[in-house]
Design a protein around this motif. Structure first.
Motif, PDB file in Angstrom:
ATOM      1  N   LYS A 174       0.817  -1.205   0.000  1.00 21.56           N
ATOM      2  CA  LYS A 174       0.000   0.000   0.000  1.00 21.56           C
ATOM      3  C   LYS A 174       0.858   1.266   0.000  1.00 21.56           C
ATOM      4  O   LYS A 174       0.488   2.277  -0.573  1.00 21.56           O
ATOM      5  CB  LYS A 174      -0.939  -0.001   1.206  1.00 21.56           C
ATOM      6  CG  LYS A 174      -1.949  -1.145   1.185  1.00 21.56           C
ATOM      7  CD  LYS A 174      -2.758  -1.133  -0.089  1.00 21.56           C
ATOM      8  CE  LYS A 174      -3.664  -2.350  -0.211  1.00 21.56           C
ATOM      9  NZ  LYS A 174      -4.362  -2.405  -1.505  1.00 21.56           N
ATOM     10  N   ARG A 175       2.031   1.191   0.645  1.00 24.24           N
ATOM     11  CA  ARG A 175       2.925   2.352   0.646  1.00 24.24           C
ATOM     12  C   ARG A 175       3.454   2.634  -0.752  1.00 24.24           C
ATOM     13  O   ARG A 175       3.710   3.774  -1.119  1.00 24.24           O
ATOM     14  CB  ARG A 175       4.082   2.122   1.621  1.00 24.24           C
ATOM     15  CG  ARG A 175       3.661   2.129   3.081  1.00 24.24           C
ATOM     16  CD  ARG A 175       4.860   2.100   4.006  1.00 24.24           C
ATOM     17  NE  ARG A 175       4.457   1.921   5.389  1.00 24.24           N
ATOM     18  CZ  ARG A 175       3.995   2.900   6.157  1.00 24.24           C
ATOM     19  NH1 ARG A 175       3.871   4.120   5.668  1.00 24.24           N
ATOM     20  NH2 ARG A 175       3.649   2.661   7.418  1.00 24.24           N
ATOM     21  N   GLU A 176       3.631   1.584  -1.538  1.00 27.84           N
ATOM     22  CA  GLU A 176       4.128   1.764  -2.897  1.00 27.84           C
ATOM     23  C   GLU A 176       3.034   2.289  -3.831  1.00 27.84           C
ATOM     24  O   GLU A 176       3.319   3.015  -4.778  1.00 27.84           O
ATOM     25  CB  GLU A 176       4.692   0.451  -3.429  1.00 27.84           C
ATOM     26  CG  GLU A 176       5.976   0.015  -2.726  1.00 27.84           C
ATOM     27  CD  GLU A 176       6.646  -1.162  -3.409  1.00 27.84           C
ATOM     28  OE1 GLU A 176       6.150  -1.581  -4.488  1.00 27.84           O
ATOM     29  OE2 GLU A 176       7.659  -1.660  -2.892  1.00 27.84           O
ATOM     30  N   GLU A 177       1.789   1.934  -3.561  1.00 26.69           N
ATOM     31  CA  GLU A 177       0.701   2.364  -4.438  1.00 26.69           C
ATOM     32  C   GLU A 177       0.377   3.843  -4.255  1.00 26.69           C
ATOM     33  O   GLU A 177       0.286   4.592  -5.207  1.00 26.69           O
ATOM     34  CB  GLU A 177      -0.543   1.504  -4.165  1.00 26.69           C
ATOM     35  CG  GLU A 177      -0.367   0.052  -4.600  1.00 26.69           C
ATOM     36  CD  GLU A 177      -1.541  -0.814  -4.188  1.00 26.69           C
ATOM     37  OE1 GLU A 177      -2.405  -0.333  -3.422  1.00 26.69           O
ATOM     38  OE2 GLU A 177      -1.597  -1.973  -4.625  1.00 26.69           O
ATOM     39  N   ARG A 178       0.143   4.263  -3.027  1.00 29.86           N
ATOM     40  CA  ARG A 178      -0.082   5.660  -2.676  1.00 29.86           C
ATOM     41  C   ARG A 178      -1.229   6.319  -3.432  1.00 29.86           C
ATOM     42  O   ARG A 178      -1.198   7.512  -3.705  1.00 29.86           O
ATOM     43  CB  ARG A 178       1.195   6.480  -2.887  1.00 29.86           C
ATOM     44  CG  ARG A 178       2.374   6.027  -2.085  1.00 29.86           C
ATOM     45  CD  ARG A 178       2.086   5.934  -0.613  1.00 29.86           C
ATOM     46  NE  ARG A 178       1.779   7.216  -0.001  1.00 29.86           N
ATOM     47  CZ  ARG A 178       1.400   7.364   1.259  1.00 29.86           C
ATOM     48  NH1 ARG A 178       1.277   6.297   2.041  1.00 29.86           N
ATOM     49  NH2 ARG A 178       1.164   8.548   1.751  1.00 29.86           N
ATOM     50  N   ASP A 179      -2.264   5.579  -3.799  1.00 32.57           N
ATOM     51  CA  ASP A 179      -3.455   6.215  -4.334  1.00 32.57           C
ATOM     52  C   ASP A 179      -4.436   6.424  -3.187  1.00 32.57           C
ATOM     53  O   ASP A 179      -4.129   6.149  -2.022  1.00 32.57           O
ATOM     54  CB  ASP A 179      -4.071   5.390  -5.464  1.00 32.57           C
ATOM     55  CG  ASP A 179      -4.467   3.982  -5.018  1.00 32.57           C
ATOM     56  OD1 ASP A 179      -4.429   3.704  -3.793  1.00 32.57           O
ATOM     57  OD2 ASP A 179      -4.798   3.160  -5.880  1.00 32.57           O
ATOM     58  N   ALA A 180      -5.627   6.936  -3.506  1.00 29.72           N
ATOM     59  CA  ALA A 180      -6.584   7.279  -2.452  1.00 29.72           C
ATOM     60  C   ALA A 180      -6.954   6.063  -1.610  1.00 29.72           C
ATOM     61  O   ALA A 180      -6.977   6.122  -0.375  1.00 29.72           O
ATOM     62  CB  ALA A 180      -7.829   7.895  -3.076  1.00 29.72           C
ATOM     63  N   ARG A 181      -7.228   4.926  -2.279  1.00 26.61           N
ATOM     64  CA  ARG A 181      -7.621   3.732  -1.535  1.00 26.61           C
ATOM     65  C   ARG A 181      -6.476   3.224  -0.671  1.00 26.61           C
ATOM     66  O   ARG A 181      -6.700   2.740   0.443  1.00 26.61           O
ATOM     67  CB  ARG A 181      -8.092   2.634  -2.498  1.00 26.61           C
ATOM     68  CG  ARG A 181      -9.525   2.816  -2.987  1.00 26.61           C
ATOM     69  CD  ARG A 181     -10.152   1.481  -3.357  1.00 26.61           C
ATOM     70  NE  ARG A 181      -9.431   0.827  -4.428  1.00 26.61           N
ATOM     71  CZ  ARG A 181      -9.756   0.896  -5.706  1.00 26.61           C
ATOM     72  NH1 ARG A 181     -10.804   1.610  -6.075  1.00 26.61           N
ATOM     73  NH2 ARG A 181      -9.062   0.267  -6.625  1.00 26.61           N
ATOM     74  N   ALA A 182      -5.239   3.327  -1.178  1.00 23.62           N
ATOM     75  CA  ALA A 182      -4.098   2.862  -0.400  1.00 23.62           C
ATOM     76  C   ALA A 182      -3.942   3.671   0.881  1.00 23.62           C
ATOM     77  O   ALA A 182      -3.644   3.119   1.944  1.00 23.62           O
ATOM     78  CB  ALA A 182      -2.818   2.947  -1.240  1.00 23.62           C
ATOM     79  N   ILE A 183      -4.156   4.982   0.802  1.00 22.35           N
ATOM     80  CA  ILE A 183      -4.058   5.843   1.989  1.00 22.35           C
ATOM     81  C   ILE A 183      -5.107   5.444   3.017  1.00 22.35           C
ATOM     82  O   ILE A 183      -4.824   5.342   4.220  1.00 22.35           O
ATOM     83  CB  ILE A 183      -4.229   7.322   1.589  1.00 22.35           C
ATOM     84  CG1 ILE A 183      -3.029   7.777   0.756  1.00 22.35           C
ATOM     85  CG2 ILE A 183      -4.385   8.210   2.821  1.00 22.35           C
ATOM     86  CD1 ILE A 183      -3.198   9.155   0.155  1.00 22.35           C
ATOM     87  N   ILE A 184      -6.308   5.168   2.548  1.00 20.62           N
ATOM     88  CA  ILE A 184      -7.397   4.755   3.444  1.00 20.62           C
ATOM     89  C   ILE A 184      -7.084   3.395   4.073  1.00 20.62           C
ATOM     90  O   ILE A 184      -7.260   3.184   5.276  1.00 20.62           O
ATOM     91  CB  ILE A 184      -8.726   4.698   2.674  1.00 20.62           C
ATOM     92  CG1 ILE A 184      -9.088   6.072   2.113  1.00 20.62           C
ATOM     93  CG2 ILE A 184      -9.845   4.165   3.564  1.00 20.62           C
ATOM     94  CD1 ILE A 184      -9.166   7.167   3.135  1.00 20.62           C
ATOM     95  N   LEU A 269     -14.277   5.751   1.841  1.00 22.78           N
ATOM     96  CA  LEU A 269     -14.493   6.749   0.791  1.00 22.78           C
ATOM     97  C   LEU A 269     -15.881   6.672   0.182  1.00 22.78           C
ATOM     98  O   LEU A 269     -16.491   7.694  -0.118  1.00 22.78           O
ATOM     99  CB  LEU A 269     -13.459   6.569  -0.326  1.00 22.78           C
ATOM    100  CG  LEU A 269     -12.004   6.924  -0.019  1.00 22.78           C
ATOM    101  CD1 LEU A 269     -11.105   6.474  -1.175  1.00 22.78           C
ATOM    102  CD2 LEU A 269     -11.861   8.422   0.207  1.00 22.78           C
ATOM    103  N   GLU A 270     -16.393   5.470  -0.034  1.00 27.68           N
ATOM    104  CA  GLU A 270     -17.614   5.265  -0.816  1.00 27.68           C
ATOM    105  C   GLU A 270     -18.760   4.722   0.029  1.00 27.68           C
ATOM    106  O   GLU A 270     -18.529   3.963   0.978  1.00 27.68           O
ATOM    107  CB  GLU A 270     -17.350   4.281  -1.958  1.00 27.68           C
ATOM    108  CG  GLU A 270     -16.190   4.642  -2.866  1.00 27.68           C
ATOM    109  CD  GLU A 270     -15.868   3.505  -3.810  1.00 27.68           C
ATOM    110  OE1 GLU A 270     -16.708   3.224  -4.684  1.00 27.68           O
ATOM    111  OE2 GLU A 270     -14.798   2.890  -3.667  1.00 27.68           O
TER     112      GLU A 270
END
Length: 350
Positions: A174-184, A269-270
Motif C-alpha cells: 500500500k505504501r508503494e501504491e499511494r493512491d486514495a484507496r491505499a491511503i485509506i 471513501l464510498e
C-alpha cells in the motif's frame, strides 16, 4: 496435513496465498530454495514482501494458518447483518470484487485482518513456535501498578514485535501504491493493530504465606481476540466517510458536520451497496437463502434482512439435550428432546 484449504488465494492487506492441496506444509521447511520457490508463486506480493517471505517462511505459515481465525471473528460480528463477511471459496480473492471499493465493510476487513496478523504472530512468539521471536524481552526487573510493586515474570506477549513485522510486511504494497484507496487502507491497517494493543492485560500470580500476595509476579497478555472484534465492530458503526486531499497525502471528513477522524477510527471513501441482491461487481452475495427472525425489527428481522422481498417458512425438527441430571460420581445423563421449530428463509431476487 495440508498447509491451508485447497485452491484459494487470499489477498487483502496480508497478501497470503491459500495454496493448492498438493502443496504440503513440510515444504515450508525445505530451506532457502524451497521457500524461494514457494514465495515466488504467491500472487500479489511486491519485491520487499517476497524477500520477507523467503527470509521468514515459518512466519508466513503461522500468519496463513491464522487467517481462518479473523475471518471467523468477522463473520461472528456480522452474523445478523445483510453483509455477513461471507467469502467466495472459488474466487481468487476471498471477498471477490468487494475489495475494489472503499466502503465501510472494506474498512472493517482491512482492520480485522491487520489485527489478526498481529494477534496470531504475537501468540506464536509467546508459544515458542518461531525462532525469530519469543516473550517480550523488555518486561524485566520490577515495576508497579495501582496495587503496588511487582516483579516481571512469566511470558509477556511481544505485541510490539508483531506490530513492527506487520507494518513492514502488510503495509509495504500500500505504501508503494499511494493512491486514495491505499491511503485509506493504511489508516485502517493501523487502527486494527492499535486495537490489539488496546486490550493488553496485566496478569499476576501471588506468592507469600498462605497466598497473602506479599510478592507478585506479573506479565502482559493479550485479551481474547473477541475483545478486538467487538471494538472494531463499534468503530465500524461510527466509521467516518472521508475525502482525500488534492495532493493525495492525507484526508479529512467528507462533510463539514462530520467529526474529524482520529487514529483509532475506521474511515472509508464510498457508500456501501445495500447488499440485498447478488451483484458480483459490488461484491454483494444478496440475502436470498439467509435465515431471518420473523419477530425481530432489528437487522436480523425478516423485513430488514430480506429487503422486503419476502421469506419462506419451513418446519424442521431439532434435537437437544434436556432433563440433564448429575449422577454420583461423576457423570451427567441427559435425554434427547425433539422439538419442531419454524425456520424463516429470505427469498431470492425475483
Amino acid at each position: 496435513m495440508n498447509f491451508l484449504p485447497s485452491g484459494i488465494c487470499f489477498y487483502v492487506s496480508v497478501a497470503i496465498c491459500w495454496l493448492p492441496a498438493k502443496v504440503h506444509a513440510s515444504r515450508w521447511y525445505m530451506g532457502t530454495l524451497g521457500s524461494q520457490v514457494m514465495c515466488d508463486n504467491i500472487p500479489g506480493l511486491v519485491n520487499k514482501q517476497r524477500q520477507l517471505c523467503r527470509q521468514h517462511p515459518k512466519v508466513m505459515q503461522v500468519i496463513g494458518a491464522g487467517v481462518k481465525d479473523w475471518i471467523s471473528e468477522c463473520q461472528h460480528q456480522f452474523r445478523n447483518h445483510r453483509w455477513n463477511c461471507n467469502t467466495m471459496g472459488r474466487d481468487q480473492n476471498l471477498f471477490g470484487r468487494l475489495l475494489l471499493r472503499s466502503s465501510r465493510e472494506v474498512a472493517f476487513v482491512y482492520a480485522i485482518s491487520s489485527a489478526g496478523v498481529v494477534y496470531t504472530l504475537a501468540r506464536a512468539c509467546s508459544r515458542g513456535e518461531l525462532n525469530t521471536c519469543s516473550c517480550d524481552p523488555t518486561k524485566k526487573g520490577s515495576s508497579h501498578d495501582a496495587k503496588g510493586s511487582f516483579d516481571w515474570g512469566g511470558c509477556s506477549d511481544h505485541v510490539e514485535h508483531a506490530i513492527r513485522f506487520s507494518q513492514i510486511f502488510v503495509d509495504t504494497k500500500k505504501r508503494e501504491e499511494r493512491d486514495a484507496r491505499a491511503i485509506i487502507n493504511l489508516h485502517n491497517n493501523r487502527a486494527g493493530r492499535k486495537a490489539v494493543k488496546r486490550f493488553m492485560n496485566l496478569e499476576c500470580k501471588c506468592h507469600g504465606v498462605s497466598g497473602s500476595c506479599s510478592v507478585r509476579t506479573c506479565w502482559q497478555a493479550m485479551a481474547d481476540f473477541r475483545h478486538t472484534g467487538d471494538h472494531l465492530r463499534k468503530r465500524y458503526n461510527s466509521a467516518v466517510q472521508v475525502a482525500v486531499n488534492q495532493y493525495g497525502t492525507g484526508f479529512t471528513a467528507a462533510h463539514t458536520h462530520f467529526k474529524q477522524p482520529s487514529k483509532n477510527d475506521l474511515v472509508y471513501l464510498e457508500d456501501s451497496p445495500d447488499y440485498c441482491i447478488r451483484d458480483q461487481d459490488s461484491g454483494s452475495m444478496g440475502t436470498g437463502g439467509r435465515v431471518c427472525n420473523r419477530t425481530s425489527h432489528s437487522m436480523e428481522g425478516c423485513e430488514v434482512m430480506c429487503c422486503g422481498q419476502g421469506y419462506d417458512m419451513s418446519r424442521v425438527s431439532r434435537t437437544t439435550k434436556c432433563e440433564c441430571k448429575f449422577h454420583w460420581c461423576c457423570a451427567v445423563h441427559c435425554r434427547d428432546c425433539h422439538q419442531q421449530v419454524d425456520v424463516h428463509i429470505c427469498k431470492g431476487q425475483t
